[in-house]
Design an enzyme around this catalytic site. Structure first.
Site, PDB file in Angstrom:
ATOM      1  CG  HIS A   1      -8.981  -2.311  -2.386  1.00 18.06           C
ATOM      2  ND1 HIS A   1      -9.937  -1.555  -3.028  1.00 18.06           N
ATOM      3  CD2 HIS A   1      -8.683  -1.645  -1.245  1.00 18.06           C
ATOM      4  CE1 HIS A   1     -10.202  -0.470  -2.315  1.00 18.06           C
ATOM      5  NE2 HIS A   1      -9.465  -0.504  -1.205  1.00 18.06           N
TER       6      HIS A   1
ATOM      7  CG  ASP B   1      -2.016   1.007   1.170  1.00 20.23           C
ATOM      8  OD1 ASP B   1      -3.186   0.599   1.111  1.00 20.23           O
ATOM      9  OD2 ASP B   1      -1.712   2.222   1.178  1.00 20.23           O
TER      10      ASP B   1
ATOM     11  CG  HIS C   1      -6.978  -2.495   3.195  1.00 25.96           C
ATOM     12  ND1 HIS C   1      -6.169  -1.397   3.045  1.00 25.96           N
ATOM     13  CD2 HIS C   1      -8.167  -2.166   2.621  1.00 25.96           C
ATOM     14  CE1 HIS C   1      -6.843  -0.433   2.419  1.00 25.96           C
ATOM     15  NE2 HIS C   1      -8.055  -0.872   2.147  1.00 25.96           N
TER      16      HIS C   1
ATOM     17  CG  ASN D   1     -11.928   0.099   4.208  1.00 27.79           C
ATOM     18  OD1 ASN D   1     -12.319  -0.270   5.311  1.00 27.79           O
ATOM     19  ND2 ASN D   1     -10.736   0.637   4.023  1.00 27.79           N
TER      20      ASN D   1
ATOM     21  CB  VAL E   1      -9.331   2.583  -4.788  1.00 31.79           C
ATOM     22  CG1 VAL E   1      -9.040   2.102  -6.204  1.00 31.79           C
ATOM     23  CG2 VAL E   1      -8.237   3.530  -4.309  1.00 31.79           C
TER      24      VAL E   1
HETATM   25  P1  DGP Z   1      -9.565   2.071   0.556  1.00 34.90           P
HETATM   26  O1  DGP Z   1      -9.579   3.315   1.394  1.00 34.90           O
HETATM   27  O2  DGP Z   1     -10.092   0.850   1.291  1.00 34.90           O
HETATM   28  O3  DGP Z   1     -10.230   2.271  -0.782  1.00 34.90           O
HETATM   29  O4  DGP Z   1      -8.040   1.769   0.284  1.00 34.90           O
HETATM   30  C1  DGP Z   1      -7.316   2.281  -0.797  1.00 34.90           C
HETATM   31  C2  DGP Z   1      -5.871   2.104  -0.474  1.00 34.90           C
HETATM   32  O5  DGP Z   1      -5.154   2.218  -1.680  1.00 34.90           O
HETATM   33  C3  DGP Z   1      -5.277   3.125   0.478  1.00 34.90           C
HETATM   34  O6  DGP Z   1      -4.800   2.450   1.643  1.00 34.90           O
HETATM   35  C4  DGP Z   1      -4.127   3.766  -0.272  1.00 34.90           C
HETATM   36  C5  DGP Z   1      -3.906   2.813  -1.422  1.00 34.90           C
HETATM   37  N1  DGP Z   1      -3.488   3.423  -2.657  1.00 34.90           N
HETATM   38  C6  DGP Z   1      -4.104   4.457  -3.291  1.00 34.90           C
HETATM   39  N2  DGP Z   1      -3.461   4.745  -4.446  1.00 34.90           N
HETATM   40  C7  DGP Z   1      -2.424   3.853  -4.532  1.00 34.90           C
HETATM   41  C8  DGP Z   1      -1.407   3.645  -5.503  1.00 34.90           C
HETATM   42  O7  DGP Z   1      -1.308   4.312  -6.536  1.00 34.90           O
HETATM   43  N3  DGP Z   1      -0.531   2.637  -5.259  1.00 34.90           N
HETATM   44  C9  DGP Z   1      -0.606   1.873  -4.136  1.00 34.90           C
HETATM   45  N4  DGP Z   1       0.310   0.909  -3.980  1.00 34.90           N
HETATM   46  N5  DGP Z   1      -1.561   2.040  -3.197  1.00 34.90           N
HETATM   47  C10 DGP Z   1      -2.450   3.029  -3.406  1.00 34.90           C
END
Ligand code: DGP
Length: 117
Positions: free
Chosen positions: A103, A32, A105, A90, A99
């Site tokens: 996904h 992340d 976590h 989430n 996003v």
């Molecule tokens: P959520 O809030 O559950 O939708 O989690 C989205 C997660 O995605 C957040 O912890 C940050 C991560 N994230 C957002 N953009 C990027 C990215 O471009 N690359 C990576 N590796 N993680 C990202």
């Protein structure tokens, strides 16, 4: 074309870079970018059809199960399985989903509090 192309669509298609820690024919796991724990890994399906758990139907049971199976495998691979870890999905705005691409976590490497915030 998906309704809304997210960064995870691009990671899944190989159009965006990610720090990949595990992948197989169904899922990709990567660090992340905004870690909330010493270990914070995201797992996404390669297939980009699900924006969230809300979109899942009976036919998605296989990929949903595989995401959890892969998360446990990655937890073991990165050395957090024995101490313990947390899996979070989430779903929707109130849960903080930012996003629109399903996904999982995988968080570990520190003690967790409960209830989750
Ligand atoms: P959520 O809030 O559950 O939708 O989690 C989205 C997660 O995605 C957040 O912890 C940050 C991560 N994230 C957002 N953009 C990027 C990215 O471009 N690359 C990576 N590796 N993680 C990202």
């Amino acid at each position: 074309m998906p309704e809304q192309e997210t960064i995870f669509h691009k990671i899944a298609s190989g159009d965006a870079q990610a720090d990949i820690v595990y992948q197989d024919d169904l899922v990709i796991a990567f660090n992340d970018a905004n870690p909330q724990a010493p270990t914070h890994i995201l797992l996404i399906p390669r297939n980009d059809e699900l924006e969230s758990l809300n979109d899942a139907s009976k036919s998605d049971e296989g990929i949903l199960g595989h995401l959890l199976f892969a998360a446990a495998k990655v937890a073991n691979q990165v050395g957090i399985a024995e101490d313990g870890y947390r899996i979070v999905i989430n779903t929707g705005a109130a849960a903080g989903q930012s996003v629109a691409y399903l996904h999982v976590h995988l968080l570990g490497g520190r003690d967790m509090t409960w209830p989750a915030g």
